[in-house]
Design a protein around this motif. Sequence first.
Motif, PDB file in Angstrom:
ATOM      1  N   TYR A  19       0.836  -1.191   0.000  1.00 19.80           N
ATOM      2  CA  TYR A  19       0.000   0.000   0.000  1.00 19.80           C
ATOM      3  C   TYR A  19       0.872   1.241   0.000  1.00 19.80           C
ATOM      4  O   TYR A  19       2.064   1.182   0.280  1.00 19.80           O
ATOM      5  CB  TYR A  19      -0.966   0.027   1.191  1.00 19.80           C
ATOM      6  CG  TYR A  19      -0.297   0.138   2.542  1.00 19.80           C
ATOM      7  CD1 TYR A  19       0.117   1.377   3.046  1.00 19.80           C
ATOM      8  CD2 TYR A  19      -0.097  -0.981   3.329  1.00 19.80           C
ATOM      9  CE1 TYR A  19       0.728   1.471   4.284  1.00 19.80           C
ATOM     10  CE2 TYR A  19       0.512  -0.891   4.564  1.00 19.80           C
ATOM     11  CZ  TYR A  19       0.918   0.337   5.041  1.00 19.80           C
ATOM     12  OH  TYR A  19       1.524   0.429   6.270  1.00 19.80           O
ATOM     13  N   GLN A  20       0.251   2.368  -0.328  1.00 19.26           N
ATOM     14  CA  GLN A  20       0.875   3.680  -0.271  1.00 19.26           C
ATOM     15  C   GLN A  20      -0.046   4.546   0.577  1.00 19.26           C
ATOM     16  O   GLN A  20      -1.271   4.442   0.477  1.00 19.26           O
ATOM     17  CB  GLN A  20       1.016   4.265  -1.685  1.00 19.26           C
ATOM     18  CG  GLN A  20       1.691   5.610  -1.768  1.00 19.26           C
ATOM     19  CD  GLN A  20       0.735   6.789  -1.725  1.00 19.26           C
ATOM     20  OE1 GLN A  20      -0.465   6.655  -1.889  1.00 19.26           O
ATOM     21  NE2 GLN A  20       1.275   7.960  -1.490  1.00 19.26           N
ATOM     22  N   LEU A  21       0.540   5.375   1.416  1.00 18.39           N
ATOM     23  CA  LEU A  21      -0.244   6.236   2.289  1.00 18.39           C
ATOM     24  C   LEU A  21       0.297   7.648   2.188  1.00 18.39           C
ATOM     25  O   LEU A  21       1.520   7.845   2.165  1.00 18.39           O
ATOM     26  CB  LEU A  21      -0.132   5.732   3.735  1.00 18.39           C
ATOM     27  CG  LEU A  21      -0.926   6.485   4.774  1.00 18.39           C
ATOM     28  CD1 LEU A  21      -1.536   5.497   5.743  1.00 18.39           C
ATOM     29  CD2 LEU A  21      -0.083   7.491   5.497  1.00 18.39           C
ATOM     30  N   SER A  22      -0.590   8.631   2.104  1.00 18.45           N
ATOM     31  CA  SER A  22      -0.157  10.025   2.111  1.00 18.45           C
ATOM     32  C   SER A  22      -1.119  10.840   2.952  1.00 18.45           C
ATOM     33  O   SER A  22      -2.295  10.498   3.101  1.00 18.45           O
ATOM     34  CB  SER A  22      -0.060  10.588   0.690  1.00 18.45           C
ATOM     35  OG  SER A  22      -1.293  10.501   0.030  1.00 18.45           O
ATOM     36  N   ILE A  23      -0.607  11.928   3.523  1.00 22.09           N
ATOM     37  CA  ILE A  23      -1.407  12.857   4.307  1.00 22.09           C
ATOM     38  C   ILE A  23      -1.303  14.213   3.629  1.00 22.09           C
ATOM     39  O   ILE A  23      -0.204  14.666   3.300  1.00 22.09           O
ATOM     40  CB  ILE A  23      -0.930  12.927   5.768  1.00 22.09           C
ATOM     41  CG1 ILE A  23      -1.080  11.551   6.419  1.00 22.09           C
ATOM     42  CG2 ILE A  23      -1.704  13.992   6.534  1.00 22.09           C
ATOM     43  CD1 ILE A  23      -0.523  11.446   7.810  1.00 22.09           C
ATOM     44  N   HIS A  24      -2.460  14.831   3.407  1.00 24.47           N
ATOM     45  CA  HIS A  24      -2.532  16.098   2.696  1.00 24.47           C
ATOM     46  C   HIS A  24      -3.208  17.152   3.569  1.00 24.47           C
ATOM     47  O   HIS A  24      -4.129  16.835   4.325  1.00 24.47           O
ATOM     48  CB  HIS A  24      -3.350  15.946   1.406  1.00 24.47           C
ATOM     49  CG  HIS A  24      -2.781  14.926   0.485  1.00 24.47           C
ATOM     50  ND1 HIS A  24      -1.936  15.261  -0.536  1.00 24.47           N
ATOM     51  CD2 HIS A  24      -2.909  13.576   0.452  1.00 24.47           C
ATOM     52  CE1 HIS A  24      -1.579  14.158  -1.178  1.00 24.47           C
ATOM     53  NE2 HIS A  24      -2.149  13.124  -0.588  1.00 24.47           N
ATOM     54  N   THR A  25      -2.763  18.393   3.443  1.00 23.60           N
ATOM     55  CA  THR A  25      -3.453  19.516   4.059  1.00 23.60           C
ATOM     56  C   THR A  25      -4.607  19.890   3.141  1.00 23.60           C
ATOM     57  O   THR A  25      -4.432  19.980   1.932  1.00 23.60           O
ATOM     58  CB  THR A  25      -2.514  20.723   4.220  1.00 23.60           C
ATOM     59  OG1 THR A  25      -1.401  20.328   5.017  1.00 23.60           O
ATOM     60  CG2 THR A  25      -3.213  21.888   4.880  1.00 23.60           C
ATOM     61  N   PRO A  45      -6.371  -4.528  -2.153  1.00 24.79           N
ATOM     62  CA  PRO A  45      -7.646  -4.450  -1.430  1.00 24.79           C
ATOM     63  C   PRO A  45      -7.625  -5.137  -0.067  1.00 24.79           C
ATOM     64  O   PRO A  45      -8.170  -4.598   0.904  1.00 24.79           O
ATOM     65  CB  PRO A  45      -8.634  -5.143  -2.374  1.00 24.79           C
ATOM     66  CG  PRO A  45      -8.054  -4.943  -3.727  1.00 24.79           C
ATOM     67  CD  PRO A  45      -6.559  -5.011  -3.519  1.00 24.79           C
ATOM     68  N   GLU A  46      -6.976  -6.293   0.035  1.00 30.66           N
ATOM     69  CA  GLU A  46      -6.959  -6.984   1.330  1.00 30.66           C
ATOM     70  C   GLU A  46      -6.190  -6.203   2.387  1.00 30.66           C
ATOM     71  O   GLU A  46      -6.519  -6.249   3.569  1.00 30.66           O
ATOM     72  CB  GLU A  46      -6.415  -8.406   1.187  1.00 30.66           C
ATOM     73  CG  GLU A  46      -4.953  -8.515   0.807  1.00 30.66           C
ATOM     74  CD  GLU A  46      -4.669  -8.448  -0.682  1.00 30.66           C
ATOM     75  OE1 GLU A  46      -3.512  -8.710  -1.055  1.00 30.66           O
ATOM     76  OE2 GLU A  46      -5.569  -8.125  -1.478  1.00 30.66           O
ATOM     77  N   ARG A  47      -5.161  -5.453   1.987  1.00 24.43           N
ATOM     78  CA  ARG A  47      -4.405  -4.631   2.932  1.00 24.43           C
ATOM     79  C   ARG A  47      -5.224  -3.435   3.405  1.00 24.43           C
ATOM     80  O   ARG A  47      -5.130  -3.022   4.557  1.00 24.43           O
ATOM     81  CB  ARG A  47      -3.093  -4.137   2.312  1.00 24.43           C
ATOM     82  CG  ARG A  47      -2.146  -5.245   1.931  1.00 24.43           C
ATOM     83  CD  ARG A  47      -1.692  -6.018   3.158  1.00 24.43           C
ATOM     84  NE  ARG A  47      -0.873  -7.136   2.769  1.00 24.43           N
ATOM     85  CZ  ARG A  47       0.354  -7.327   3.209  1.00 24.43           C
ATOM     86  NH1 ARG A  47       0.900  -6.516   4.073  1.00 24.43           N
ATOM     87  NH2 ARG A  47       1.030  -8.386   2.797  1.00 24.43           N
ATOM     88  N   VAL A  86      -7.324  -4.507  -9.559  1.00 21.68           N
ATOM     89  CA  VAL A  86      -8.183  -4.033  -8.476  1.00 21.68           C
ATOM     90  C   VAL A  86      -7.321  -3.348  -7.430  1.00 21.68           C
ATOM     91  O   VAL A  86      -6.344  -3.911  -6.946  1.00 21.68           O
ATOM     92  CB  VAL A  86      -8.968  -5.199  -7.828  1.00 21.68           C
ATOM     93  CG1 VAL A  86      -9.874  -4.693  -6.725  1.00 21.68           C
ATOM     94  CG2 VAL A  86      -9.762  -5.962  -8.885  1.00 21.68           C
ATOM     95  N   LEU A  87      -7.676  -2.112  -7.096  1.00 20.97           N
ATOM     96  CA  LEU A  87      -6.995  -1.360  -6.044  1.00 20.97           C
ATOM     97  C   LEU A  87      -8.012  -0.935  -5.002  1.00 20.97           C
ATOM     98  O   LEU A  87      -9.146  -0.599  -5.330  1.00 20.97           O
ATOM     99  CB  LEU A  87      -6.320  -0.102  -6.603  1.00 20.97           C
ATOM    100  CG  LEU A  87      -5.121  -0.308  -7.499  1.00 20.97           C
ATOM    101  CD1 LEU A  87      -4.665   1.024  -8.068  1.00 20.97           C
ATOM    102  CD2 LEU A  87      -3.989  -0.971  -6.745  1.00 20.97           C
TER     103      LEU A  87
END
Length: 100
Positions: A19-25, A45-47, A86-87
């Motif tokens: 997975y990739q994770l980002s935080i945005h203002t 999808p499972e993650r 599938v994402l």
Amino acid sequence: MRQKSPKVTEIPFNSTNKYQLSIHTVEAEEGSPGPSHLLVMKGAPERILDRCSTIMLHGQEMALDTELREAFQNAYLELGGLGERVLGEYPHPASQETVL
């Protein structure tokens, strides 16, 4: 969109996490004391599903019970079996305390 919601930090995609994770203002809503943040997670999808307790269906947020979890898993396995990529995606408001 990127100028309106600049990235604060991210965890890049890798084959271990899947997975990739980002935080945005994001811009403050009228009447709020300041800007808020949006956490966006995308990947296998499972993650994504493993980290969710609710699911959005037809514009309604619902508790992710065993029946819905199984239906989701069956749907993405069927699509994957048809050769579709599938994402999973998880947008979630994040407080300043969460970000720090």
